[in-house]
Write an enzyme that holds these catalytic residues in place. Structure first.
Site, PDB file in Angstrom:
ATOM      1  N   ARG A   1       0.823  -1.220   0.000  1.00 22.72           N
ATOM      2  CA  ARG A   1       0.000   0.000   0.000  1.00 22.72           C
ATOM      3  C   ARG A   1       0.855   1.268   0.000  1.00 22.72           C
ATOM      4  NH1 ARG A   1      -3.833  -0.733   4.763  1.00 22.72           N
ATOM      5  NH2 ARG A   1      -4.605   1.290   4.080  1.00 22.72           N
TER       6      ARG A   1
ATOM      7  N   GLN B   1     -10.041   9.144   8.425  1.00 19.97           N
ATOM      8  CA  GLN B   1      -9.724   7.771   8.824  1.00 19.97           C
ATOM      9  C   GLN B   1      -8.638   7.207   7.913  1.00 19.97           C
ATOM     10  OE1 GLN B   1     -13.713   5.570   9.573  1.00 19.97           O
ATOM     11  NE2 GLN B   1     -14.201   7.351   8.340  1.00 19.97           N
TER      12      GLN B   1
ATOM     13  N   HIS C   1      -6.519   7.297  12.355  1.00 21.15           N
ATOM     14  CA  HIS C   1      -6.067   5.901  12.289  1.00 21.15           C
ATOM     15  C   HIS C   1      -4.580   5.773  11.964  1.00 21.15           C
ATOM     16  CE1 HIS C   1     -10.451   4.369  11.450  1.00 21.15           C
ATOM     17  NE2 HIS C   1     -10.252   4.703  12.711  1.00 21.15           N
TER      18      HIS C   1
ATOM     19  N   CYS D   1      10.064  -0.103  22.250  1.00 23.33           N
ATOM     20  CA  CYS D   1      10.234   1.201  22.920  1.00 23.33           C
ATOM     21  C   CYS D   1       9.218   2.233  22.391  1.00 23.33           C
ATOM     22  CB  CYS D   1      11.676   1.704  22.776  1.00 23.33           C
ATOM     23  SG  CYS D   1      12.103   2.293  21.121  1.00 23.33           S
TER      24      CYS D   1
ATOM     25  N   CYS E   1      13.906  -1.213  14.795  1.00 17.81           N
ATOM     26  CA  CYS E   1      14.129   0.057  15.492  1.00 17.81           C
ATOM     27  C   CYS E   1      15.579   0.527  15.338  1.00 17.81           C
ATOM     28  CB  CYS E   1      13.785  -0.137  16.966  1.00 17.81           C
ATOM     29  SG  CYS E   1      13.887   1.359  17.939  1.00 17.81           S
TER      30      CYS E   1
ATOM     31  N   ASN F   1     -21.284  10.574  -1.009  1.00 17.50           N
ATOM     32  CA  ASN F   1     -20.979   9.150  -1.138  1.00 17.50           C
ATOM     33  C   ASN F   1     -21.687   8.608  -2.372  1.00 17.50           C
ATOM     34  OD1 ASN F   1     -20.635   6.258  -0.573  1.00 17.50           O
ATOM     35  ND2 ASN F   1     -20.242   6.847   1.542  1.00 17.50           N
TER      36      ASN F   1
ATOM     37  N   GLU G   1     -23.411   5.975  -2.195  1.00 17.66           N
ATOM     38  CA  GLU G   1     -24.685   5.479  -1.658  1.00 17.66           C
ATOM     39  C   GLU G   1     -24.853   6.018  -0.250  1.00 17.66           C
ATOM     40  OE1 GLU G   1     -23.828   1.343  -2.039  1.00 17.66           O
ATOM     41  OE2 GLU G   1     -22.713   1.269  -0.147  1.00 17.66           O
TER      42      GLU G   1
HETATM   43  C1  BJW Z   1     -17.110   6.890  -2.428  1.00 17.60           C
HETATM   44  C2  BJW Z   1     -16.409   6.846  -3.607  1.00 17.60           C
HETATM   45  C3  BJW Z   1     -16.321   8.050  -4.290  1.00 17.60           C
HETATM   46  C4  BJW Z   1     -16.329   4.885  -2.838  1.00 17.60           C
HETATM   47  N1  BJW Z   1     -16.900   9.139  -3.794  1.00 17.60           N
HETATM   48  N2  BJW Z   1     -17.681   7.977  -1.948  1.00 17.60           N
HETATM   49  C5  BJW Z   1     -18.740  -0.104  19.055  1.00 17.60           C
HETATM   50  C6  BJW Z   1     -19.615  -1.023  18.501  1.00 17.60           C
HETATM   51  C7  BJW Z   1     -19.144  -2.104  17.758  1.00 17.60           C
HETATM   52  C8  BJW Z   1     -17.779  -2.306  17.558  1.00 17.60           C
HETATM   53  C9  BJW Z   1     -16.922  -1.402  18.090  1.00 17.60           C
HETATM   54  C10 BJW Z   1     -17.394  -0.313  18.836  1.00 17.60           C
HETATM   55  N3  BJW Z   1     -16.327   0.423  19.238  1.00 17.60           N
HETATM   56  C11 BJW Z   1     -15.193  -0.169  18.743  1.00 17.60           C
HETATM   57  C12 BJW Z   1     -15.525  -1.294  18.063  1.00 17.60           C
HETATM   58  C13 BJW Z   1     -14.579  -2.224  17.367  1.00 17.60           C
HETATM   59  C14 BJW Z   1     -14.045  -1.658  16.073  1.00 17.60           C
HETATM   60  C15 BJW Z   1     -15.198  -1.398  15.105  1.00 17.60           C
HETATM   61  O1  BJW Z   1     -15.619  -0.304  14.856  1.00 17.60           O
HETATM   62  N4  BJW Z   1     -15.716  -2.438  14.472  1.00 17.60           N
HETATM   63  C16 BJW Z   1     -16.779  -2.263  13.471  1.00 17.60           C
HETATM   64  C17 BJW Z   1     -16.414  -3.006  12.173  1.00 17.60           C
HETATM   65  C18 BJW Z   1     -18.105  -2.632  14.048  1.00 17.60           C
HETATM   66  N5  BJW Z   1     -13.309  -0.424  16.283  1.00 17.60           N
HETATM   67  C19 BJW Z   1     -12.061  -0.437  16.717  1.00 17.60           C
HETATM   68  O2  BJW Z   1     -11.492  -1.475  16.996  1.00 17.60           O
HETATM   69  C20 BJW Z   1     -11.364   0.897  16.908  1.00 17.60           C
HETATM   70  N6  BJW Z   1     -10.825   0.938  18.212  1.00 17.60           N
HETATM   71  C21 BJW Z   1     -11.549   1.314  19.279  1.00 17.60           C
HETATM   72  O3  BJW Z   1     -12.631   1.856  19.192  1.00 17.60           O
HETATM   73  O4  BJW Z   1     -10.924   1.031  20.492  1.00 17.60           O
HETATM   74  C22 BJW Z   1     -11.719   0.985  21.664  1.00 17.60           C
HETATM   75  C23 BJW Z   1     -12.610  -0.272  21.626  1.00 17.60           C
HETATM   76  C24 BJW Z   1     -12.140  -1.467  21.095  1.00 17.60           C
HETATM   77  C25 BJW Z   1     -12.983  -2.604  21.029  1.00 17.60           C
HETATM   78  C26 BJW Z   1     -14.292  -2.522  21.501  1.00 17.60           C
HETATM   79  C27 BJW Z   1     -14.761  -1.312  22.026  1.00 17.60           C
HETATM   80  C28 BJW Z   1     -13.909  -0.175  22.085  1.00 17.60           C
HETATM   81  C29 BJW Z   1     -10.185   1.022  15.942  1.00 17.60           C
HETATM   82  C30 BJW Z   1     -10.606   1.058  14.520  1.00 17.60           C
HETATM   83  C31 BJW Z   1      -9.386   1.066  13.608  1.00 17.60           C
HETATM   84  C32 BJW Z   1      -9.786   0.875  12.156  1.00 17.60           C
HETATM   85  N7  BJW Z   1      -8.661   0.515  11.412  1.00 17.60           N
HETATM   86  C33 BJW Z   1      -8.791   0.375   9.953  1.00 17.60           C
HETATM   87  C34 BJW Z   1      -7.467  -0.198   9.360  1.00 17.60           C
HETATM   88  C35 BJW Z   1      -6.294   0.608   9.664  1.00 17.60           C
HETATM   89  C36 BJW Z   1      -6.023   1.671   8.641  1.00 17.60           C
HETATM   90  C37 BJW Z   1      -5.442   1.127   7.342  1.00 17.60           C
HETATM   91  O5  BJW Z   1      -4.739   0.119   7.315  1.00 17.60           O
HETATM   92  O6  BJW Z   1      -5.679   1.791   6.315  1.00 17.60           O
HETATM   93  O7  BJW Z   1      -9.105   1.632   9.362  1.00 17.60           O
HETATM   94  S1  BJW Z   1     -10.134  -0.654   9.451  1.00 17.60           S
HETATM   95  C38 BJW Z   1     -10.566   0.256   8.017  1.00 17.60           C
HETATM   96  O8  BJW Z   1     -11.907   0.764   8.179  1.00 17.60           O
HETATM   97  C39 BJW Z   1      -9.627   1.472   8.013  1.00 17.60           C
HETATM   98  C40 BJW Z   1     -10.577   2.574   7.669  1.00 17.60           C
HETATM   99  O9  BJW Z   1     -10.041   3.816   8.097  1.00 17.60           O
HETATM  100  C41 BJW Z   1     -11.844   2.193   8.371  1.00 17.60           C
HETATM  101  C42 BJW Z   1     -13.072   2.860   7.834  1.00 17.60           C
HETATM  102  O10 BJW Z   1     -13.324   2.466   6.506  1.00 17.60           O
HETATM  103  P1  BJW Z   1     -13.865   3.538   5.456  1.00 17.60           P
HETATM  104  O11 BJW Z   1     -12.858   4.616   5.292  1.00 17.60           O
HETATM  105  O12 BJW Z   1     -15.218   3.955   5.833  1.00 17.60           O
HETATM  106  O13 BJW Z   1     -13.833   2.683   4.112  1.00 17.60           O
HETATM  107  P2  BJW Z   1     -14.936   1.673   3.496  1.00 17.60           P
HETATM  108  O14 BJW Z   1     -14.256   0.864   2.455  1.00 17.60           O
HETATM  109  O15 BJW Z   1     -15.637   0.951   4.572  1.00 17.60           O
HETATM  110  O16 BJW Z   1     -16.009   2.639   2.823  1.00 17.60           O
HETATM  111  C43 BJW Z   1     -15.720   3.412   1.679  1.00 17.60           C
HETATM  112  C44 BJW Z   1     -16.935   4.288   1.376  1.00 17.60           C
HETATM  113  O17 BJW Z   1     -16.606   5.151   0.315  1.00 17.60           O
HETATM  114  C45 BJW Z   1     -18.187   3.500   0.940  1.00 17.60           C
HETATM  115  O18 BJW Z   1     -19.310   4.008   1.643  1.00 17.60           O
HETATM  116  C46 BJW Z   1     -18.310   3.809  -0.559  1.00 17.60           C
HETATM  117  O19 BJW Z   1     -19.669   3.862  -1.013  1.00 17.60           O
HETATM  118  C47 BJW Z   1     -17.678   5.169  -0.613  1.00 17.60           C
HETATM  119  N8  BJW Z   1     -17.094   5.531  -1.900  1.00 17.60           N
HETATM  120  N9  BJW Z   1     -15.981   5.497  -3.813  1.00 17.60           N
HETATM  121  C48 BJW Z   1     -17.596   9.020  -2.615  1.00 17.60           C
HETATM  122  N10 BJW Z   1     -15.676   8.092  -5.484  1.00 17.60           N
HETATM  123 ZN    ZN Z   2      12.751   0.544  19.840  1.00 18.66          ZN
END
Ligand code: BJW
Ligand code: ZN
Length: 279
Positions: free
Chosen positions: A75, A110, A128, A139, A178, A246, A248
């Site tokens: 990536r 994000q 993120h 460390c 590191c 978006n 959708e």
């Molecule tokens: C267009 C387009 C165009 C396309 N024009 N639009 C409460 C309830 C349930 C679960 C949880 C909760 N709180 C926390 C959780 C667990 C978890 C979570 O949310 N899970 C869900 C799946 C339910 N969250 C976490 O673990 C977070 N930590 C946290 O809250 O800690 C405390 C805690 C932990 C556990 C329990 C409770 C509390 C951390 C989240 C970290 C997310 N990390 C990632 C990967 C790392 C980054 C990377 O490698 O790049 O981040 S996951 C991935 O999803 C990435 C993204 O930033 C993130 C969001 O995705 P995004 O950006 O929305 O992308 P898509 O693909 O989903 O959507 C794209 C959109 O674009 C679509 O709608 C298309 O239609 C649109 N689109 N082309 C306009 N041209």
């Molecule tokens: Zn180190």
């Protein structure tokens, strides 16, 4: 689908926008889709045979750091070949236009691809993490790193699933380590993975921006990952306008306000009244 307004009135929205002073843009993978960067849950949401989100976990890294490093290095190399699109540029343009006035646009993203920064935006909060930062697993020192490849063993990582890539195990000692002489432990991407907590200072700053904003633009996110998924309902509960851009509608459009359907590289400049020739 019937509860969603399919596409909103640009003129009415523009009037509200012109009267807003503290604007926050919450962005997700869709804002970079038109650059050719795959989203997580749309087409291209797979890398080799893996769902991209299944590699973005501390468990995946603990089980197979070589595989997760190959995913992130692929990536990094991909994003390095891409340029910001008109959605990134529109946000950067508006930020510049507001300089010296009583209006401010901030981005809470994000995305880890750093394309908002490369478009020239300065008020960017990357909740993120960032692809071009890496962190020591021992460390915790964070390092800016744009080396390409990050280590020789990760040169030319292929996204294609074949016999060679499937079995490609890079030795731990050949992965990034590191630079602190007394440490030298394995490094990892400085990214917030699932089940990891966001940096409390970053969360506090996001909370401050969201509680002070008088307009929220939700651009290219599926609004399913927390805590970002609660930002739109949180802001809408104060009666503040939320406008979604978006392909959708998502849960962000179920709150109040506006929904602009289509690629945000087209809808965003139009909604914000930015002449694309100036970008
Ligand atoms: C267009 C387009 C165009 C396309 N024009 N639009 C409460 C309830 C349930 C679960 C949880 C909760 N709180 C926390 C959780 C667990 C978890 C979570 O949310 N899970 C869900 C799946 C339910 N969250 C976490 O673990 C977070 N930590 C946290 O809250 O800690 C405390 C805690 C932990 C556990 C329990 C409770 C509390 C951390 C989240 C970290 C997310 N990390 C990632 C990967 C790392 C980054 C990377 O490698 O790049 O981040 S996951 C991935 O999803 C990435 C993204 O930033 C993130 C969001 O995705 P995004 O950006 O929305 O992308 P898509 O693909 O989903 O959507 C794209 C959109 O674009 C679509 O709608 C298309 O239609 C649109 N689109 N082309 C306009 N041209
Ligand atoms: Zn180190």
């Amino acid at each position: 689908m019937s509860q969603h307004r399919r596409s909103s009135d640009f003129t009415k929205f523009r009037e509200l926008f012109e009267n807003s002073k503290r604007i926050v843009a919450l962005t997700g993978a869709g804002v970079s889709a038109e650059c050719g960067v795959p989203t997580f849950r749309g087409p291209g949401g797979f890398w080799r045979a893996y769902q991209a989100t299944s590699l973005a976990t501390p468990q995946a890294f603990a089980a197979d750091p070589s595989l997760v490093w190959q995913f992130y290095e692929y990536r990094r190399q991909l994003v390095a070949t891409k340029l910001p699109n008109n959605a990134h540029k529109t946000l950067a343009y508006i930020e510049r236009q507001f300089e010296g006035s009583d209006r401010k646009l901030s981005i809470v993203t994000q995305n880890v691809d750093e394309l908002h920064r490369r478009a020239g935006s300065k008020n960017v909060l990357e909740i993120h993490g960032r692809l071009f930062q890496i962190r020591c697993t021992k460390c915790h020192t964070v390092e800016d790193n744009t080396d390409n490849p990050i280590v020789p063993a990760l040169a030319n990582v292929s996204p294609i699933d074949n016999d060679e890539t499937k079995n490609k195990k890079i030795k731990i000692e050949d992965l990034p380590h590191c630079k602190v002489p007394s440490c030298k432990a394995l490094q990892r991407p400085h990214i917030v993975w699932f089940n990891e907590s966001l940096d409390p200072q970053v969360l506090e700053e996001a909370d401050r921006l969201l509680s002070e904003c008088d307009m929220l633009l939700v651009i290219g996110t599926s609004s399913i990952v927390y805590p970002a998924a609660m930002f739109a309902p949180q802001v809408a509960a104060r009666g503040v306008t939320v406008a979604e851009f978006n392909l959708e509608p998502t849960s962000a459009s179920r709150t109040n306000g506006y929904f602009f359907e289509g690629p945000c590289g087209q809808t965003l400049p139009r909604a914000l009244g930015v002449d694309e020739n100036k970008l």
